[in-house]
Design a protein around this motif. Structure first.
Motif, PDB file in Angstrom:
ATOM      1  N   ILE A  61      30.341  37.068  37.427  1.00 51.47           N
ATOM      2  CA  ILE A  61      31.659  36.625  36.960  1.00 51.47           C
ATOM      3  C   ILE A  61      32.056  35.321  37.642  1.00 51.47           C
ATOM      4  O   ILE A  61      32.645  34.439  37.019  1.00 51.47           O
ATOM      5  N   ALA A  62      31.723  35.164  38.922  1.00 53.67           N
ATOM      6  CA  ALA A  62      32.041  33.929  39.645  1.00 53.67           C
ATOM      7  C   ALA A  62      31.320  32.731  39.036  1.00 53.67           C
ATOM      8  O   ALA A  62      31.890  31.643  38.925  1.00 53.67           O
ATOM      9  N   LYS A  63      30.091  32.917  38.618  1.00 53.45           N
ATOM     10  CA  LYS A  63      29.355  31.828  37.973  1.00 53.45           C
ATOM     11  C   LYS A  63      29.970  31.459  36.633  1.00 53.45           C
ATOM     12  O   LYS A  63      30.071  30.285  36.282  1.00 53.45           O
ATOM     13  N   ILE A  64      30.394  32.461  35.885  1.00 50.13           N
ATOM     14  CA  ILE A  64      31.044  32.208  34.598  1.00 50.13           C
ATOM     15  C   ILE A  64      32.375  31.494  34.815  1.00 50.13           C
ATOM     16  O   ILE A  64      32.719  30.557  34.085  1.00 50.13           O
ATOM     17  N   ARG A 113      40.464  33.573  40.522  1.00 57.38           N
ATOM     18  CA  ARG A 113      39.262  32.983  41.106  1.00 57.38           C
ATOM     19  C   ARG A 113      39.094  33.413  42.563  1.00 57.38           C
ATOM     20  O   ARG A 113      37.980  33.683  43.008  1.00 57.38           O
ATOM     21  N   SER A 114      40.186  33.502  43.303  1.00 58.55           N
ATOM     22  CA  SER A 114      40.071  33.934  44.698  1.00 58.55           C
ATOM     23  C   SER A 114      39.703  35.415  44.788  1.00 58.55           C
ATOM     24  O   SER A 114      38.915  35.807  45.652  1.00 58.55           O
ATOM     25  N   PHE A 115      40.233  36.247  43.904  1.00 60.72           N
ATOM     26  CA  PHE A 115      39.891  37.668  43.868  1.00 60.72           C
ATOM     27  C   PHE A 115      38.404  37.868  43.599  1.00 60.72           C
ATOM     28  O   PHE A 115      37.731  38.643  44.292  1.00 60.72           O
ATOM     29  N   VAL A 116      37.882  37.157  42.607  1.00 60.95           N
ATOM     30  CA  VAL A 116      36.469  37.266  42.259  1.00 60.95           C
ATOM     31  C   VAL A 116      35.597  36.751  43.392  1.00 60.95           C
ATOM     32  O   VAL A 116      34.586  37.354  43.738  1.00 60.95           O
ATOM     33  N   THR A 117      35.993  35.639  43.995  1.00 60.15           N
ATOM     34  CA  THR A 117      35.207  35.060  45.089  1.00 60.15           C
ATOM     35  C   THR A 117      35.154  36.005  46.287  1.00 60.15           C
ATOM     36  O   THR A 117      34.088  36.217  46.876  1.00 60.15           O
ATOM     37  N   LEU A 118      36.287  36.581  46.657  1.00 60.60           N
ATOM     38  CA  LEU A 118      36.308  37.499  47.793  1.00 60.60           C
ATOM     39  C   LEU A 118      35.460  38.736  47.541  1.00 60.60           C
ATOM     40  O   LEU A 118      34.776  39.224  48.437  1.00 60.60           O
ATOM     41  N   ASN A 119      35.479  39.252  46.333  1.00 58.18           N
ATOM     42  CA  ASN A 119      34.674  40.441  46.023  1.00 58.18           C
ATOM     43  C   ASN A 119      33.189  40.119  45.894  1.00 58.18           C
ATOM     44  O   ASN A 119      32.354  40.979  46.138  1.00 58.18           O
ATOM     45  N   SER A 120      32.847  38.899  45.511  1.00 57.93           N
ATOM     46  CA  SER A 120      31.431  38.558  45.423  1.00 57.93           C
ATOM     47  C   SER A 120      30.833  38.303  46.805  1.00 57.93           C
ATOM     48  O   SER A 120      29.630  38.455  47.002  1.00 57.93           O
ATOM     49  N   LEU A 121      31.667  37.909  47.771  1.00 59.66           N
ATOM     50  CA  LEU A 121      31.179  37.667  49.124  1.00 59.66           C
ATOM     51  C   LEU A 121      31.131  38.944  49.960  1.00 59.66           C
ATOM     52  O   LEU A 121      30.438  38.994  50.963  1.00 59.66           O
ATOM     53  N   ASP A 122      31.864  39.933  49.561  1.00 60.07           N
ATOM     54  CA  ASP A 122      31.980  41.169  50.332  1.00 60.07           C
ATOM     55  C   ASP A 122      30.708  41.912  50.476  1.00 60.07           C
ATOM     56  O   ASP A 122      29.763  42.015  49.978  1.00 60.07           O
TER      57      ASP A 122
END
Length: 50
Positions: free
Chosen positions: A9-12, A41-50
């Motif tokens: 989702i972050a890439k999209i 965008r910040s929500f998706v980024t934080l969950n992809s890094l977790d």
């Protein structure tokens, strides 16, 4: 599984959604839609890094 989902989702998001940091958007003057995009965008980024 969750991390892979959020990474895709972050890439999209990077392709589709605008980058407000490159446009030097002032958060005090941002509209509700712009704030929602920033929050998403910040929500998706934080969950992809977790």
């Amino acid at each position: 599984m969750k991390k892979l989902f959020f990474k895709s989702i972050a890439k999209i998001n990077k392709i589709i959604l605008p980058s407000f940091t490159k446009k030097r958007l002032d958060l005090a003057k941002a509209s509700k839609i712009q704030l929602a995009i920033i929050g998403w965008r910040s929500f998706v980024t934080l969950n992809s890094l977790d």
